[in-house]
Design an enzyme around this catalytic site. Sequence first.
Site, PDB file in Angstrom:
ATOM      1  CB  ALA A   1      40.922  45.067  41.181  1.00  0.00           C
TER       2      ALA A   1
ATOM      3  CB  ILE B   1      39.197  54.153  45.905  1.00  0.00           C
ATOM      4  CG1 ILE B   1      40.032  53.409  46.959  1.00  0.00           C
ATOM      5  CG2 ILE B   1      39.492  53.639  44.505  1.00  0.00           C
ATOM      6  CD1 ILE B   1      39.695  51.928  47.065  1.00  0.00           C
TER       7      ILE B   1
ATOM      8  CE  LYS C   1      44.955  35.780  53.429  1.00  0.00           C
ATOM      9  NZ  LYS C   1      44.890  34.978  52.193  1.00  0.00           N
TER      10      LYS C   1
ATOM     11  CE  LYS D   1      48.438  42.020  46.823  1.00  0.00           C
ATOM     12  NZ  LYS D   1      48.475  41.383  45.489  1.00  0.00           N
TER      13      LYS D   1
ATOM     14  CB  ILE E   1      38.520  41.931  43.485  1.00  0.00           C
ATOM     15  CG1 ILE E   1      38.372  42.494  42.073  1.00  0.00           C
ATOM     16  CG2 ILE E   1      39.463  40.734  43.521  1.00  0.00           C
ATOM     17  CD1 ILE E   1      37.688  41.565  41.108  1.00  0.00           C
TER      18      ILE E   1
END
Length: 605
Positions: free
Chosen positions: A359, A338, A405, A363, A401
């Site tokens: 998504a 991406i 946090k 992470k 998504i």
Amino acid sequence: MLYRKRSLILMGIDSLIVFFSVGTSYLFRYEGNIPTESVLQMLVYALVTAAISNTTMVYFKMYQRLWRYASIGELVSLLRAVILGWVISYGLTSIFMDENVPLPVAVRTMETMLLIMGGIRFIWRMIVDSKNTATNKSRVLIIGAGDCGAIIAKEIKSNANAELYVVGFIDDDKKKLLQRILGIPVLGDRYAIEAIVRRHKINEIIIAIPSAGKTELTEIISICRVSGAKVKIIPALNDLIAGKVSVSAMRDIDLEDLLGRDPILPDLKGIADYVENKVVLVTGAGGSIGSELCRQITTFRPKTLMLLGHGENSIYTIEMELRRRFPDLKLETIIADIQDRSRIDDVFREHKPQVVFHAAAHKHVPLMERNPAEAVKNNVFGTKNVADAANRYEVERFVLISSDKAVNPSSIMGATKRIAEMYIQMLDQISHTKYVAVRFGNVLGSRGSVIPRFKEQIAAGGPVTVTHPEMVRYFMTIPEAVQLVIQAGAFAAGGEIFVLDMGQPVKIVELAEDIIRLSGFEPYTEIPIEFTGIRAGEKLYEELLLNEEAIAKTKHNRIFIGKPVGINQVELELQFKRLERAINGEKDDIRNVIEYIVPLFKDVS
């Protein structure tokens, strides 16, 4: 041959029982002195009754039954076989013999046959049952004295090789208290579990209440886990209906059973309206959330499902699964990064997706603290590339998504997710595409999450490491998270951030204790827990909404909306240029720009 030999032996035993029954009946009838003229009648009657009784026993398949599993059904069949044989034999002797067999003799014969034949068979079952009380067996307590519990208890009792011994039942129905089911007592209600486990030295608890809701189940499990016994559960009411309930159907308690919340039920019609017969793109399709998105989206019959990911192995895995499960589904698998703007543009130009679920993201909080440039390139500019393409090619809906946090972030990862939220909210103000974000907490069992790590540490003998005794997090299951994401697309008006009512936050140390107990160990004694200190970028607790995001309800009682916050397009684009320059510089330069874009970012590294 073994079956035939066994049947012949049983027929011989039953014949001896018939002769004994006829003989004793004549002795009682004539007070121990059988007349000479009645001896021949007695012998003929005994032979005829034995032959006919063996025939009726064969007809009712009494020699094919294993009496170690005997129940009321076997007793009824025995009753029918003996009575039918008695009626036929008495009738035949009455027709062909000169003198009828005295009726009191015939009745006493039938009674004695029933008593001895039934008695021997049930004594055999009692002997088998007594073997199941061996002291080396695991002592079991069954919660639920209904149909499901009775099925499980019967299977355990009837299996001489089972390594389980049922001590008693637990049931909240006061009418069942101190009653016996299959000879097993109902010892008390759920609040007596701990005392009963201690008093009766229970090793295992089986929860056999398939109809129990999540809230009730969580309460029962919470009581059971304090007892120290290993806990298993019968999965679902559907299994009971389908006749699948058995000891082998039991499973260990999952952490999902401890969430204390009924699962989210999506608005299927609303989802179908925007997904059915559409070209749907899922980025990060090989990840935990992305792959589950693909599985669930397929049920709404998209025209084409596009699986985009950077890792070929994970994309290949989910592709093979979907092709096996949904052979008629049209799939497009795309290997792309991406961060590659031109490649993403090519994908959108060629395939023209109508719905996008984004998504793909980095992470892991500690990793991103050490590699902030990569977090920015992927989570910020990667999201920008996909969102810009969605705008250029007039995608109908774009669902990001996000993460809890992103709220008042203390980590680079959280801050980059918040910037991604801000960018799609800004785009929503100028685009025909409906941009929304979905924000949720930690996902149980996702790759790299805390639970798989705990299980690995337990398998290695410990210690289980927890950062801080007061660390708390919200948790949800992967299917729950994905249902929320898909549902959010149906509610999208544009610019919203959807959040889930995830119940009460969970203390990580308590989660570690639960996993240790559910693994069959005692925390702190058999498996130690060590506190390692809060890692860079972590907070003791997470939040779901910014202070300026007023919460509003949706028609779904578990999904809420954080109202869109106004984003200055010119200012944000300017800061993106600064951020783009900063990623080629020092880490501090990146942090300084992020702090400017996200004023609530508290760098605790």
